[in-house]
Design a protein around this motif. Sequence first.
Motif, PDB file in Angstrom:
ATOM      1  N   GLU A  22       0.812  -1.222   0.000  1.00 54.39           N
ATOM      2  CA  GLU A  22       0.000   0.000   0.000  1.00 54.39           C
ATOM      3  C   GLU A  22       0.844   1.270   0.000  1.00 54.39           C
ATOM      4  O   GLU A  22       0.488   2.251  -0.637  1.00 54.39           O
ATOM      5  N   GLN A  23       1.964   1.261   0.719  1.00 59.02           N
ATOM      6  CA  GLN A  23       2.831   2.443   0.795  1.00 59.02           C
ATOM      7  C   GLN A  23       4.092   2.268  -0.035  1.00 59.02           C
ATOM      8  O   GLN A  23       5.037   3.040   0.094  1.00 59.02           O
ATOM      9  N   GLY A  24       4.114   1.258  -0.880  1.00 56.79           N
ATOM     10  CA  GLY A  24       5.312   0.974  -1.650  1.00 56.79           C
ATOM     11  C   GLY A  24       6.404   0.462  -0.736  1.00 56.79           C
ATOM     12  O   GLY A  24       6.157   0.050   0.391  1.00 56.79           O
ATOM     13  N   ILE A  25       7.622   0.489  -1.231  1.00 53.21           N
ATOM     14  CA  ILE A  25       8.815   0.135  -0.459  1.00 53.21           C
ATOM     15  C   ILE A  25       9.625   1.416  -0.369  1.00 53.21           C
ATOM     16  O   ILE A  25       9.688   2.171  -1.344  1.00 53.21           O
ATOM     17  N   PRO A  26      10.229   1.719   0.801  1.00 55.69           N
ATOM     18  CA  PRO A  26      10.977   2.973   0.908  1.00 55.69           C
ATOM     19  C   PRO A  26      11.892   3.211  -0.304  1.00 55.69           C
ATOM     20  O   PRO A  26      12.582   2.305  -0.764  1.00 55.69           O
ATOM     21  N   SER A  27      11.831   4.408  -0.814  1.00 53.94           N
ATOM     22  CA  SER A  27      12.516   4.885  -2.024  1.00 53.94           C
ATOM     23  C   SER A  27      11.811   4.459  -3.308  1.00 53.94           C
ATOM     24  O   SER A  27      12.196   4.881  -4.389  1.00 53.94           O
ATOM     25  N   PHE A  28      10.792   3.608  -3.198  1.00 52.69           N
ATOM     26  CA  PHE A  28      10.012   3.161  -4.354  1.00 52.69           C
ATOM     27  C   PHE A  28       8.533   3.230  -4.005  1.00 52.69           C
ATOM     28  O   PHE A  28       7.776   2.290  -4.260  1.00 52.69           O
ATOM     29  N   GLU A  29       8.118   4.346  -3.428  1.00 52.25           N
ATOM     30  CA  GLU A  29       6.754   4.496  -2.915  1.00 52.25           C
ATOM     31  C   GLU A  29       5.681   4.411  -3.990  1.00 52.25           C
ATOM     32  O   GLU A  29       4.549   4.065  -3.700  1.00 52.25           O
ATOM     33  N   ASP A  30       6.033   4.729  -5.238  1.00 52.21           N
ATOM     34  CA  ASP A  30       5.041   4.705  -6.312  1.00 52.21           C
ATOM     35  C   ASP A  30       4.796   3.295  -6.856  1.00 52.21           C
ATOM     36  O   ASP A  30       3.825   3.075  -7.566  1.00 52.21           O
ATOM     37  N   GLU A  31       5.683   2.375  -6.534  1.00 59.74           N
ATOM     38  CA  GLU A  31       5.528   0.985  -6.978  1.00 59.74           C
ATOM     39  C   GLU A  31       4.755   0.228  -5.920  1.00 59.74           C
ATOM     40  O   GLU A  31       5.217   0.061  -4.795  1.00 59.74           O
ATOM     41  N   LYS A  32       3.581  -0.246  -6.245  1.00 59.79           N
ATOM     42  CA  LYS A  32       2.693  -0.879  -5.262  1.00 59.79           C
ATOM     43  C   LYS A  32       2.486  -2.373  -5.491  1.00 59.79           C
ATOM     44  O   LYS A  32       2.068  -3.074  -4.582  1.00 59.79           O
ATOM     45  N   LYS A  33       2.736  -2.873  -6.693  1.00 59.86           N
ATOM     46  CA  LYS A  33       2.429  -4.261  -7.048  1.00 59.86           C
ATOM     47  C   LYS A  33       3.708  -5.043  -7.350  1.00 59.86           C
ATOM     48  O   LYS A  33       4.492  -4.660  -8.218  1.00 59.86           O
ATOM     49  N   TYR A  34       3.877  -6.149  -6.624  1.00 63.78           N
ATOM     50  CA  TYR A  34       5.057  -7.004  -6.771  1.00 63.78           C
ATOM     51  C   TYR A  34       4.630  -8.463  -6.800  1.00 63.78           C
ATOM     52  O   TYR A  34       3.527  -8.817  -6.387  1.00 63.78           O
ATOM     53  N   ARG A 121      -0.671  -8.993   0.897  1.00 64.49           N
ATOM     54  CA  ARG A 121      -0.292  -7.638   1.313  1.00 64.49           C
ATOM     55  C   ARG A 121       1.125  -7.679   1.849  1.00 64.49           C
ATOM     56  O   ARG A 121       1.507  -8.637   2.521  1.00 64.49           O
ATOM     57  N   GLY A 122       1.889  -6.617   1.566  1.00 65.64           N
ATOM     58  CA  GLY A 122       3.269  -6.574   2.025  1.00 65.64           C
ATOM     59  C   GLY A 122       3.667  -5.216   2.546  1.00 65.64           C
ATOM     60  O   GLY A 122       3.023  -4.198   2.251  1.00 65.64           O
ATOM     61  N   LYS A 123       4.757  -5.230   3.329  1.00 66.58           N
ATOM     62  CA  LYS A 123       5.272  -3.991   3.907  1.00 66.58           C
ATOM     63  C   LYS A 123       6.710  -4.223   4.336  1.00 66.58           C
ATOM     64  O   LYS A 123       7.045  -5.283   4.863  1.00 66.58           O
ATOM     65  N   GLN A 124       7.554  -3.223   4.118  1.00 71.31           N
ATOM     66  CA  GLN A 124       8.890  -3.271   4.702  1.00 71.31           C
ATOM     67  C   GLN A 124       8.825  -2.556   6.038  1.00 71.31           C
ATOM     68  O   GLN A 124       8.279  -1.444   6.121  1.00 71.31           O
ATOM     69  N   ILE A 125       9.336  -3.189   7.077  1.00 74.35           N
ATOM     70  CA  ILE A 125       9.308  -2.589   8.411  1.00 74.35           C
ATOM     71  C   ILE A 125      10.728  -2.303   8.875  1.00 74.35           C
ATOM     72  O   ILE A 125      11.694  -2.761   8.263  1.00 74.35           O
TER      73      ILE A 125
END
Length: 149
Positions: A22-34, A121-125
């Motif tokens: 939903e928030q992308g990956i830090p430095s790639f916030e516009d990329e949402k689908k992987y 759903r994914g997220k980098q923490i």
Amino acid sequence: MIIKTKYHGEKEINPEHIITFEQGIPSFEDEKKYIVLELGEDSTLFVLQSVTTPELAFLVADPFSFFPTYQFALPDSVIEALKIGNKEDIATFGILTVKEPFEQTTINLQGPIIINSKEKRGKQIVVSEGNYHTKHPLFQQKSSIGEER
């Protein structure tokens, strides 16, 4: 669905396997689908490939395969955001920094990728407990993770 990838060329994927960040990956916030692709048969390495940008792919690994004592607590906010109901649905990956020679490759244990494989759903923490770093040697385990070198 066919996508272009960095390491696999054109690849047919099942759209149901696409993971949304939903928030992308830090430095790639516009990329949402992987999508997670195996790097090779029987490999412990995977590719977290952007579905929309062929050049954007992260080489990742299950950190527990290399560091069995690796542990951290998932914040309630992450459990809620990823809609995690069962811990069995969680997949954890560390992003690799590939070096030459490959034996000098490092893994980011401070910023794991958390995926709810059931909800896609994914997220980098960011892991604040422990003494984890962004560049732990993947293959040189002479010292324990979290120890200063």
